[in-house]
Structures are given as C-alpha cells and as structure tokens.
Design an enzyme around this catalytic site. Structure first.
Site, PDB file in Angstrom:
ATOM      1  N   CYS A 314       0.779  -1.247   0.000  1.00 36.41           N
ATOM      2  CA  CYS A 314       0.000   0.000   0.000  1.00 36.41           C
ATOM      3  C   CYS A 314       0.812   1.299   0.000  1.00 36.41           C
ATOM      4  O   CYS A 314       0.317   2.308  -0.501  1.00 36.41           O
ATOM      5  CB  CYS A 314      -1.026   0.008   1.117  1.00 36.41           C
ATOM      6  SG  CYS A 314      -0.316  -0.087   2.767  1.00 36.41           S
ATOM      7  N   ARG A 344       9.608 -10.193  -0.596  1.00 33.50           N
ATOM      8  CA  ARG A 344      10.216 -10.103   0.733  1.00 33.50           C
ATOM      9  C   ARG A 344      11.410 -11.033   0.788  1.00 33.50           C
ATOM     10  O   ARG A 344      11.314 -12.187   0.382  1.00 33.50           O
ATOM     11  CB  ARG A 344       9.199 -10.519   1.799  1.00 33.50           C
ATOM     12  CG  ARG A 344       8.026  -9.580   1.811  1.00 33.50           C
ATOM     13  CD  ARG A 344       7.010  -9.902   2.881  1.00 33.50           C
ATOM     14  NE  ARG A 344       6.097  -8.782   2.965  1.00 33.50           N
ATOM     15  CZ  ARG A 344       5.357  -8.484   4.022  1.00 33.50           C
ATOM     16  NH1 ARG A 344       5.403  -9.238   5.092  1.00 33.50           N
ATOM     17  NH2 ARG A 344       4.578  -7.440   4.010  1.00 33.50           N
ATOM     18  N   GLU A 346      12.932 -13.285   2.695  1.00 35.09           N
ATOM     19  CA  GLU A 346      12.665 -14.079   3.896  1.00 35.09           C
ATOM     20  C   GLU A 346      13.934 -14.840   4.253  1.00 35.09           C
ATOM     21  O   GLU A 346      14.299 -15.792   3.589  1.00 35.09           O
ATOM     22  CB  GLU A 346      11.510 -15.054   3.667  1.00 35.09           C
ATOM     23  CG  GLU A 346      10.165 -14.388   3.400  1.00 35.09           C
ATOM     24  CD  GLU A 346       9.503 -13.830   4.659  1.00 35.09           C
ATOM     25  OE1 GLU A 346      10.072 -13.967   5.767  1.00 35.09           O
ATOM     26  OE2 GLU A 346       8.416 -13.233   4.532  1.00 35.09           O
ATOM     27  N   ARG A 355       5.596 -19.424   3.079  1.00 35.82           N
ATOM     28  CA  ARG A 355       6.512 -18.295   3.271  1.00 35.82           C
ATOM     29  C   ARG A 355       7.383 -18.174   2.031  1.00 35.82           C
ATOM     30  O   ARG A 355       8.390 -18.839   1.893  1.00 35.82           O
ATOM     31  CB  ARG A 355       7.369 -18.500   4.535  1.00 35.82           C
ATOM     32  CG  ARG A 355       8.206 -17.268   4.901  1.00 35.82           C
ATOM     33  CD  ARG A 355       8.887 -17.416   6.241  1.00 35.82           C
ATOM     34  NE  ARG A 355       7.945 -17.429   7.340  1.00 35.82           N
ATOM     35  CZ  ARG A 355       7.322 -16.340   7.818  1.00 35.82           C
ATOM     36  NH1 ARG A 355       7.575 -15.153   7.325  1.00 35.82           N
ATOM     37  NH2 ARG A 355       6.454 -16.450   8.806  1.00 35.82           N
ATOM     38  N   GLU A 363      -4.733  -6.594  -1.530  1.00 36.53           N
ATOM     39  CA  GLU A 363      -4.645  -5.495  -0.564  1.00 36.53           C
ATOM     40  C   GLU A 363      -5.965  -4.737  -0.519  1.00 36.53           C
ATOM     41  O   GLU A 363      -6.548  -4.418  -1.547  1.00 36.53           O
ATOM     42  CB  GLU A 363      -3.492  -4.563  -0.971  1.00 36.53           C
ATOM     43  CG  GLU A 363      -3.348  -3.309  -0.148  1.00 36.53           C
ATOM     44  CD  GLU A 363      -2.513  -3.505   1.123  1.00 36.53           C
ATOM     45  OE1 GLU A 363      -1.994  -4.617   1.344  1.00 36.53           O
ATOM     46  OE2 GLU A 363      -2.411  -2.537   1.899  1.00 36.53           O
ATOM     47  N   ASP A 428      -4.680  -9.791  13.178  1.00 37.00           N
ATOM     48  CA  ASP A 428      -4.244 -10.862  12.275  1.00 37.00           C
ATOM     49  C   ASP A 428      -5.290 -11.970  12.286  1.00 37.00           C
ATOM     50  O   ASP A 428      -5.785 -12.329  13.361  1.00 37.00           O
ATOM     51  CB  ASP A 428      -2.925 -11.481  12.778  1.00 37.00           C
ATOM     52  CG  ASP A 428      -1.705 -10.672  12.376  1.00 37.00           C
ATOM     53  OD1 ASP A 428      -1.860  -9.669  11.646  1.00 37.00           O
ATOM     54  OD2 ASP A 428      -0.592 -11.055  12.792  1.00 37.00           O
ATOM     55  N   GLU A 446      -0.526 -17.000  10.079  1.00 43.95           N
ATOM     56  CA  GLU A 446      -1.168 -15.717   9.763  1.00 43.95           C
ATOM     57  C   GLU A 446      -1.528 -15.716   8.287  1.00 43.95           C
ATOM     58  O   GLU A 446      -0.649 -15.883   7.443  1.00 43.95           O
ATOM     59  CB  GLU A 446      -0.218 -14.558  10.069  1.00 43.95           C
ATOM     60  CG  GLU A 446      -0.814 -13.213   9.664  1.00 43.95           C
ATOM     61  CD  GLU A 446       0.183 -12.055   9.678  1.00 43.95           C
ATOM     62  OE1 GLU A 446       1.170 -12.111  10.430  1.00 43.95           O
ATOM     63  OE2 GLU A 446      -0.049 -11.110   8.914  1.00 43.95           O
ATOM     64  N   ASN A 449      -4.136  -9.740   7.476  1.00 48.14           N
ATOM     65  CA  ASN A 449      -4.270  -8.776   8.562  1.00 48.14           C
ATOM     66  C   ASN A 449      -5.225  -7.665   8.145  1.00 48.14           C
ATOM     67  O   ASN A 449      -5.547  -7.511   6.966  1.00 48.14           O
ATOM     68  CB  ASN A 449      -2.913  -8.220   8.996  1.00 48.14           C
ATOM     69  CG  ASN A 449      -2.220  -7.476   7.885  1.00 48.14           C
ATOM     70  OD1 ASN A 449      -2.816  -7.172   6.854  1.00 48.14           O
ATOM     71  ND2 ASN A 449      -0.954  -7.171   8.075  1.00 48.14           N
ATOM     72  N   CYS A 475      -5.829  -0.458   6.252  1.00 48.39           N
ATOM     73  CA  CYS A 475      -5.567  -1.394   5.163  1.00 48.39           C
ATOM     74  C   CYS A 475      -5.471  -2.817   5.676  1.00 48.39           C
ATOM     75  O   CYS A 475      -5.374  -3.064   6.877  1.00 48.39           O
ATOM     76  CB  CYS A 475      -4.298  -1.018   4.405  1.00 48.39           C
ATOM     77  SG  CYS A 475      -2.779  -1.416   5.270  1.00 48.39           S
ATOM     78  N   ARG A 482      -0.858 -17.885   1.364  1.00 47.86           N
ATOM     79  CA  ARG A 482      -1.289 -18.238   2.733  1.00 47.86           C
ATOM     80  C   ARG A 482      -2.695 -18.825   2.733  1.00 47.86           C
ATOM     81  O   ARG A 482      -2.972 -19.786   3.444  1.00 47.86           O
ATOM     82  CB  ARG A 482      -1.226 -16.999   3.628  1.00 47.86           C
ATOM     83  CG  ARG A 482       0.191 -16.464   3.853  1.00 47.86           C
ATOM     84  CD  ARG A 482       0.876 -17.102   5.046  1.00 47.86           C
ATOM     85  NE  ARG A 482       2.287 -16.746   5.083  1.00 47.86           N
ATOM     86  CZ  ARG A 482       2.826 -15.886   5.955  1.00 47.86           C
ATOM     87  NH1 ARG A 482       2.073 -15.292   6.866  1.00 47.86           N
ATOM     88  NH2 ARG A 482       4.131 -15.639   5.926  1.00 47.86           N
TER      89      ARG A 482
END
Ligand code: ATP
Ligand code: MG
Ligand code: ZN
Length: 516
Positions: A314, A344, A346, A355, A363, A428, A446, A449, A475, A482
């Site tokens: 975002c 990301r 990780e 992951r 989003e 979450d 998770e 969120n 947001c 996931r």
C-alpha cells in the site's frame, strides 16, 4: 545531560581588533537571544558562553549547558542569525558559516549498555554505568545540524539502550475471537501435498514457486469470493498500485528507518548507469564467450539501489493523493489491488508455500474521516470472518498484534493491555495448521491482517480534506499463498472433501501436466 562545545564562526574578512571592546558588548547581549522563550527556571541550565576569542576571521566560542531546550547545537543557530545582523551592521563584516571543533554530550542512562556502539556522525560514544558521552564528529554537515540531527542522535542512543534491555520486537499477541472448531480431514504438510499432486513446483529463485493452472484456478476462485462477499457489498473499487517503490515512498512511509531490522526485508532494485549499448557490449561479449554471467562486472555498471520491489503493497498508493486537498464527499476512498506480486527477502532456510519471497497479495485500502475508517475496519474484519469461516470453512482466529507499520519501521511502542480491541491497531487472522500439532501448542499461520492505522499515512503524504478535518487510513493484506496453504492444510487435495460453498466458485479444475 551536559553539553560542551567548541566552535568558530567564520567571518568574511578579518575582524578589526581595535574594536574588540565593541564586540565584547555585542557578545554580552547574546544572553537575551539565548534565553528567548526559555522559562526562568530553565535559564539556569541553558547554554552559556564559557569563553570566546577573536583572531583574524575566526570568532571562537566555548559553550556549556545542562538539561535544556536550547542546547549549544540550537544556540549556535540562534547566534548565527544574531551575529549576521549585528556584525554586518556594526562592522561591515559578513558571516560565512560555522565549524564545530569539539562537541561532547553527556546523557544519563536508565540502564548501562551491554554492547557499546557507535552511530553515524559520532566519533565515539563512551559508556559507563550511568552515562553515555557522545563525541560528535566535527565534520557533521551544517544542514544536518539545522535539520535536527543532533537531537535525533541523542534520542537514538536512548532508544538503542532500551532495545538492548527489552528487545526491539516486543511482539504483542492477544486472541480476540475464534471460529468454531472444524472437523479435521487432513494432517500432512500442505506444500508437500500440493507438490505431490503436481499443482505446485519450485521456481528458479529461492522461495519462489510456479503456480500451475490448477492452483491458479483456485486463486481465481478466492478472488471471486472476495469480490462477491467483501468488495462488492462494501463498494470497493479495484486499482493498480505501482510495484516498484523508490526511496521517496519508503522515506515517507517510515519503512526506510527499519531496513533489515526485523520487519522490513526488501529486495533492492538497481538501474544501469547508462543504457548505451557500447557500455554494455563487454558484458554481452563475456556471456557469449564464457556462457556464464559476469555478475561482478555487471555490479560495477549499475547505480546504487533506487528503491526496491513492493514490500507492503500500500505505501506507493499514497503517492496518488500526496499533497492534494480532496473534497469531503470523496471520502471514504475504498480500494483493492491484486495487480502484481510483492517481494520479501525471507531469511533463513528454504520455506514451503506459506513463506515465499515472491508473494501474491490482495490489498484492501481505505482513507477517510476517523469514524469512517473505524467503521470500515470493522466491516472489512466481519466480511473476512465470514469468508474464512463460512465460505472457505476454515478454522481461524483473530488476534490483536503489534501493528505492522510499527514492526516494519522498527518503532515498536509498548502497548497497554486492555480487554477490548483498540481503535487503532492490527488484527491478524490466523489459521490452524493440523500438521503442526495440537490447537493449543502449535503455531497457527497468519493468513491476513486488517488495520486501522490512524493519521500516520495522510500526515506522511500530506493529504488534506476540504474541511481540514483529520484524515485516517486503514488497510489489510493477505496472500493467496497463505489462503491456499491454510485451506489445503485443513482440507487436503481431495475435492470431494471440500466445502460446497467454495466448490461453487471452482468451475473446472485444469488437469495437472503429467511429468514422466
Ligand atoms: P509473518 O509474521 O508470517 O512473516 P508478516 O507479519 O510479515 O507475516 P505482514 O507484513 O503483516 O506479514 O503482511 C500481511 C500479509 O501478507 C500476511 O498476513 C500474509 O498473508 C502475507 N505474507 C507476508 N509475508 C508472506 C510471505 N513471505 N509469504 C506469503 N505470504 C506472506
Ligand atoms: Mg514476515
Ligand atoms: Zn497495507
């Protein structure tokens, strides 16, 4: 606190020494400049001139101060203005600038340090049980001083000491609600199941996966569920948020202050120094001859990172509204975006599909007046609850956690424990993963969120409402990786065991490619 500074003001020409008495008078009058706006009690410890001298074009001072609002690094800016006028008017001498010769700041510490450290623009920081002595690097640029760098250095020393004591990520986690327990049909690793079914394969890059047509059909189904049950009923519009994020965005969002500090692990993006074919010809030739990639040579031909790949999805959205005054009737702005992956780095071992380094998030974003944003936060949360519990038939719970924007920026504040969810904060959604163990002791995953962020982003991007009333934003994000991992972990890959409410959205599952 105690401050000791030695510095010089550089004059534009030599000072007429026969007029030193007059200068002395002018310097005696600086007390009123230094005390301006300072209460009588505080004047005691405020910056004082302990000595001064003039030789040639150098006007030298030594300052001391105690705990004060006007420390020497503020005082020299006030005096610069004062001398500029008075020296100009009285002696026809200009003021070029100043130079710090020595600056020592002693601050008292709440705790002793266990790991001494240094900071940029300090020469050294000396620690004892109760104090830190910060020796400022005299070459610190004048404009940094003007922008408040010294105060930030002092604050950062304190913050680091606190971090050493309490840890930087005091992650909060408090369960707020839980779906009913669902009957388990499956207890094996979801990534292994999907790989075995030929729905999923590792891609060329670490933690990157090939999402086959079979799995893509399932992500499409989840998208449609989100549209039907969340975005359409609440009136959200789809948009395409940029996915390459220059530093300017991360500077405003605060992400850059938490870089690789435990919540923000971006992939960097570099641009070539030039697109001139001549400049790159040797690289191309090298590849042609060796059939290898000369990575060091390429590294020498690119610019420093211009930013990175979308991390939190975002922040670049706000560039759209940056600096604008928006009509009150426009609010609330309601947006969703799934136009591209986020990335990301990780760290750690290779992970499963839950992951990944290249993830596909959906989003949800809203901007409006505080009561609108609070209401939307609750509405989105309820719709998500419905989607996870009633449509996907997942066993999930919602937990109040450390807000993501605090975790990302490394700026984790102590939250007060209370029983109800605060208006500003993050919830979450976490899914039970049967293969990891029993409900009580195992790690739940998770999957999504949802946050009410407050005024942080409208402020950071200077977004105003027509009425001038405060604006808030909120947001939420969740990745298809996931959602799918959680779903397969609870339901397995056998469609006959899947809930009808989800299957309704799956027209026909493409047959996996058969590898021989
Ligand atoms: P975690 O603690 O599991 O790493 P996070 O706190 O980093 O998650 P957020 O920054 O809150 O995650 O991002 C929101 C959502 O983005 C998560 O709920 C999840 O759906 C998704 N997400 C984050 N990191 C990944 C990842 N590496 N792979 C897949 N999805 C991810
Ligand atoms: Mg993470
Ligand atoms: Zn977001």
């Amino acid at each position: 606190m105690h401050f000791q500074m030695k510095m010089i003001y550089q004059l534009s020409s030599d000072f007429p020494l026969d007029r030193k008495d007059e200068l002395s008078e002018i310097i005696a009058q600086t007390t009123s400049v230094l005390h301006k706006g300072v209460s009588e009690v505080d004047q005691e410890t405020s910056t004082k001139i302990s000595s001064w001298d003039i030789s040639g074009s150098s006007l030298e001072f030594q300052f001391t101060a105690g705990e004060t609002r006007v420390a020497p690094h503020h005082a020299i800016l006030r005096l610069r203005k004062y001398f500029k006028t008075t020296l100009g008017e009285r002696f026809r001498v200009g003021l070029r600038g100043f130079k710090i010769l020595e600056y020592k700041i002693v601050i008292s510490l709440d705790f002793p340090t266990n790991t001494p450290f240094k900071l940029p623009f300090t020469q050294e920081i000396l620690f004892n049980e109760k104090e830190a002595t910060i020796i400022i690097d005299p070459s610190i640029p004048e404009d940094l001083l003007e922008k408040g760098a010294i105060d930030r250095i002092i604050r950062l020393v304190n913050d680091k000491i606190h971090q050493q004591r309490y840890g930087s990520k005091a992650e909060h986690h408090r369960i707020l609600f839980s779906s009913p327990q669902k009957q388990e049909v499956c207890s094996s690793d979801p990534t292994e199941q999907m790989v075995k079914a030929n729905w999923l394969k590792r891609a060329a890059h670490r933690n990157q996966w090939i999402i086959t047509p079979t799995l893509t059909t399932l992500t499409e189904a989840i998208k449609n569920i989100m549209v039907d049950h969340l975005y359409k009923p609440l009136g959200f519009d789809q948009m395409i948020i940029p996915k390459l994020v220059p530093w300017d965005v991360w500077k405003r969002s605060g992400h850059s202050e938490g870089i690789f500090q435990g919540g923000f692990e971006p992939y960097f993006v570099v641009a070539p120094q030039t697109a001139d074919p001549k400049f790159w010809e040797e690289v191309a030739d090298h590849v042609k001859i060796t059939k290898e990639i000369p990575r060091e040579l390429i590294a020498s031909k690119v610019r420093p990172p211009l930013g990175g790949l979308s991390f939190a999805q975002c922040p670049p959205f706000y560039w759209w509204l940056k600096g604008e005054t928006i009509s009150d009737t426009t609010f609330p702005i309601k947006i969703f975006d799934w136009s591209g992956p986020t990335y990301r780095y990780e760290s750690g071992s290779a992970y499963g599909f839950e992951r990944v380094d290249e993830l596909h998030r959906i989003e949800t974003l809203f901007v409006g007046f505080p009561e609108q944003v609070i209401e939307l936060g609750a509405q989105v949360r309820d719709k998500l609850k419905f989607i996870f519990n009633d449509i996907l038939d997942l066993e999930v719970r919602g937990s109040y956690v450390t807000p993501w924007w605090q975790a990302h920026s490394g700026d984790v504040k102590e939250e007060k424990e209370d029983t109800k969810a605060p208006t500003v904060g993050t919830i979450d959604f976490e899914a039970y993963m049967p293969y990891r163990g029993n409900r009580k002791d195992s790690d739940w995953l998770e999957i999504q969120n949802i946050s009410v962020i407050g005024s942080k982003y409208p402020k950071a991007f200077n977004i105003k409402s027509q009425s001038g009333d405060q604006l808030w934003s909120g947001c939420g994000g969740g990745s298809f990786e996931r959602f799918l991992t959680a779903f397969i972990a609870q339901k397995g890959t056998d469609l006959s065991k899947w809930p009808e409410s989800f299957l309704k959205y799956v027209d026909k599952l493409p047959k996996p490619i058969e590898f021989l």
